[in-house]
Design an enzyme around this catalytic site. Structure first.
Site, short mmCIF file in Angstrom:
data_model
loop_
_atom_site.label_atom_id
_atom_site.label_comp_id
_atom_site.label_asym_id
_atom_site.label_seq_id
_atom_site.Cartn_x
_atom_site.Cartn_y
_atom_site.Cartn_z
N ASP A 76 -9.37 -4.53 -1.68
CA ASP A 76 -8.90 -4.63 -0.21
C ASP A 76 -8.20 -5.98 -0.37
O ASP A 76 -8.28 -6.74 -1.09
CB ASP A 76 -10.33 -5.21 0.27
CG ASP A 76 -10.20 -4.99 2.12
OD1 ASP A 76 -9.38 -4.34 2.29
OD2 ASP A 76 -10.98 -5.71 2.55
N PHE A 156 6.07 -1.60 1.04
CA PHE A 156 5.47 -0.83 1.97
C PHE A 156 4.81 -1.88 3.08
O PHE A 156 4.92 -3.15 2.72
CB PHE A 156 4.05 0.14 1.56
CG PHE A 156 3.29 -0.71 1.00
CD1 PHE A 156 3.15 -1.24 -0.54
CD2 PHE A 156 1.97 -0.97 1.47
CE1 PHE A 156 2.37 -1.68 -1.01
CE2 PHE A 156 0.96 -1.97 1.34
CZ PHE A 156 1.05 -2.10 -0.39
N ASP A 159 5.90 -5.73 3.73
CA ASP A 159 6.60 -6.33 2.76
C ASP A 159 8.36 -6.80 3.13
O ASP A 159 8.90 -7.64 2.64
CB ASP A 159 7.17 -5.24 1.55
CG ASP A 159 6.04 -5.20 0.80
OD1 ASP A 159 5.13 -6.06 0.56
OD2 ASP A 159 5.80 -4.24 -0.39
N LYS A 179 7.70 -7.11 -8.15
CA LYS A 179 6.76 -7.40 -7.07
C LYS A 179 5.27 -7.45 -8.07
O LYS A 179 4.44 -8.48 -7.79
CB LYS A 179 6.75 -6.14 -6.28
CG LYS A 179 5.66 -6.61 -4.99
CD LYS A 179 5.49 -5.57 -3.94
CE LYS A 179 4.21 -5.72 -3.29
NZ LYS A 179 3.90 -4.64 -2.25
N HIS A 184 -0.10 -10.50 -5.11
CA HIS A 184 -1.38 -10.55 -4.87
C HIS A 184 -2.32 -9.64 -5.82
O HIS A 184 -3.21 -9.84 -6.68
CB HIS A 184 -1.90 -10.67 -3.54
CG HIS A 184 -1.26 -9.55 -2.79
ND1 HIS A 184 -0.05 -9.28 -2.80
CD2 HIS A 184 -1.80 -8.53 -1.99
CE1 HIS A 184 0.42 -7.71 -2.19
NE2 HIS A 184 -0.89 -7.69 -1.49
N ARG A 185 -1.95 -8.43 -5.52
CA ARG A 185 -2.45 -7.16 -6.42
C ARG A 185 -2.23 -7.26 -7.76
O ARG A 185 -3.12 -7.12 -8.70
CB ARG A 185 -1.94 -6.10 -5.88
CG ARG A 185 -2.95 -4.68 -6.32
CD ARG A 185 -2.48 -3.22 -5.38
NE ARG A 185 -2.73 -3.49 -3.96
CZ ARG A 185 -1.71 -3.77 -3.17
NH1 ARG A 185 -0.47 -3.76 -3.35
NH2 ARG A 185 -2.00 -4.12 -1.92
P1 IMP Z 1 -6.27 -2.08 2.61
O1 IMP Z 1 -5.99 -0.53 2.20
O2 IMP Z 1 -7.51 -1.98 3.57
O3 IMP Z 1 -6.46 -3.07 1.25
O4 IMP Z 1 -5.09 -2.54 3.37
C1 IMP Z 1 -4.10 -3.35 3.34
C2 IMP Z 1 -3.07 -3.48 4.19
O5 IMP Z 1 -2.49 -5.01 4.01
C3 IMP Z 1 -2.13 -2.72 4.17
O6 IMP Z 1 -2.05 -1.47 5.01
C4 IMP Z 1 -0.85 -3.44 4.58
O7 IMP Z 1 -0.70 -3.53 5.88
C5 IMP Z 1 -1.23 -4.70 4.09
N1 IMP Z 1 -0.75 -5.01 2.70
C6 IMP Z 1 -1.69 -5.42 1.55
N2 IMP Z 1 -1.07 -5.29 0.40
C7 IMP Z 1 0.24 -5.46 0.77
C8 IMP Z 1 1.58 -5.57 0.03
O8 IMP Z 1 1.51 -5.60 -1.20
N3 IMP Z 1 2.88 -5.44 0.89
C9 IMP Z 1 2.65 -5.10 2.13
N4 IMP Z 1 1.65 -5.26 3.01
C10 IMP Z 1 0.49 -5.26 2.24
#
Ligand code: IMP
Length: 207
Positions: A76, A156, A159, A179, A184-185
């Site tokens: 998440d 995405f 970014d 990246k 973070h990921r």
């Molecule tokens: P998840 O799928 O609930 O983890 O949603 C994460 C949301 O946070 C994504 O839909 C993006 O809007 C935002 N997000 C998370 N990681 C990134 C990233 O690496 N770049 C840009 N937006 C991110």
């Protein structure tokens, strides 16, 4: 953990083919077959009912492990903006109906915030669950600054407005490889890999 063919199977709680491929590549040296939700007949994504990244990651991994009998990896993630008290945070994906709307909303909220107060942090928490137990939880963070308008076409989500000072670019102006090296990921996945190398998965080694 169930056997899937010759190798043990790790289910990634995502329908995002790119994310599954990234994790598969990171685990290429391990005797693990990495699959995603699209590889299942029931590809429903688990809900994110909690208000912390860790609780949502745990919940998704446990729920999928239970539903499938496989070891499951869930993440998440989201963007915490300092001037907004950490919003949108866990609600980052629900902040608007598409990336453009989410960015526009954030920029409008920050319109009167001066440059020196536009700090933000991407956060990612990864959980692995197996046989009814969370066997590991790893977090990665990445600090940057929110620009006043989007720059770049790569990546995405947020970014294009997330400026990473030490590279002098937004996350939408750098390659995926760059990246992954600082994001973070990428950091959460590296922490997970280090734990796997050290065999720290509470008696559930993946190799
Ligand atoms: P998840 O799928 O609930 O983890 O949603 C994460 C949301 O946070 C994504 O839909 C993006 O809007 C935002 N997000 C998370 N990681 C990134 C990233 O690496 N770049 C840009 N937006 C991110």
């Amino acid at each position: 953990m169930e056997e899937h063919g010759a190798a043990k199977c790790l289910l990634v709680a995502s329908r995002n083919v790119g994310k599954v491929a990234e994790i598969r590549q990171l685990l290429a040296d391990y005797a693990v077959k990495v699959i995603g939700l699209n590889d299942l007949s029931d590809s429903a994504a688990p809900a994110e009912p909690h208000d912390t990244f860790a609780d949502n990651a745990r919940h998704k991994a446990l729920q999928l492990a239970e539903r499938t009998g496989l070891a499951a990896l869930a993440d998440d993630s989201g963007l915490q903006v300092d001037a907004l008290g950490g919003r949108p945070g866990v609600y980052s994906s629900r902040y608007g109906s598409d990336d453009r709307q989410r960015i526009d909303k954030l920029l409008a909220e920050l319109a009167d915030v001066p440059d020196e107060r536009r700090g933000a942090c991407f956060v990612c928490v990864i959980a692995i669950a197996c046989q009814g137990q969370v066997v590991g939880l790893w977090e990665g963070e990445c600090k940057g600054v929110i620009l006043r308008e989007p720059r770049g076409n790569a990546g995405f989500g947020y970014d294009p407005i997330f400026y990473y000072p030490s590279l002098g670019r937004t996350f939408a102006e750098i390659s995926t490889e760059q990246k992954n090296g600082v994001s973070h990921r990428g950091r959460a996945l590296q922490a997970m890999l280090e734990a796997l190398r050290g065999g720290e998965l509470l008696g559930h080694p993946l190799r």
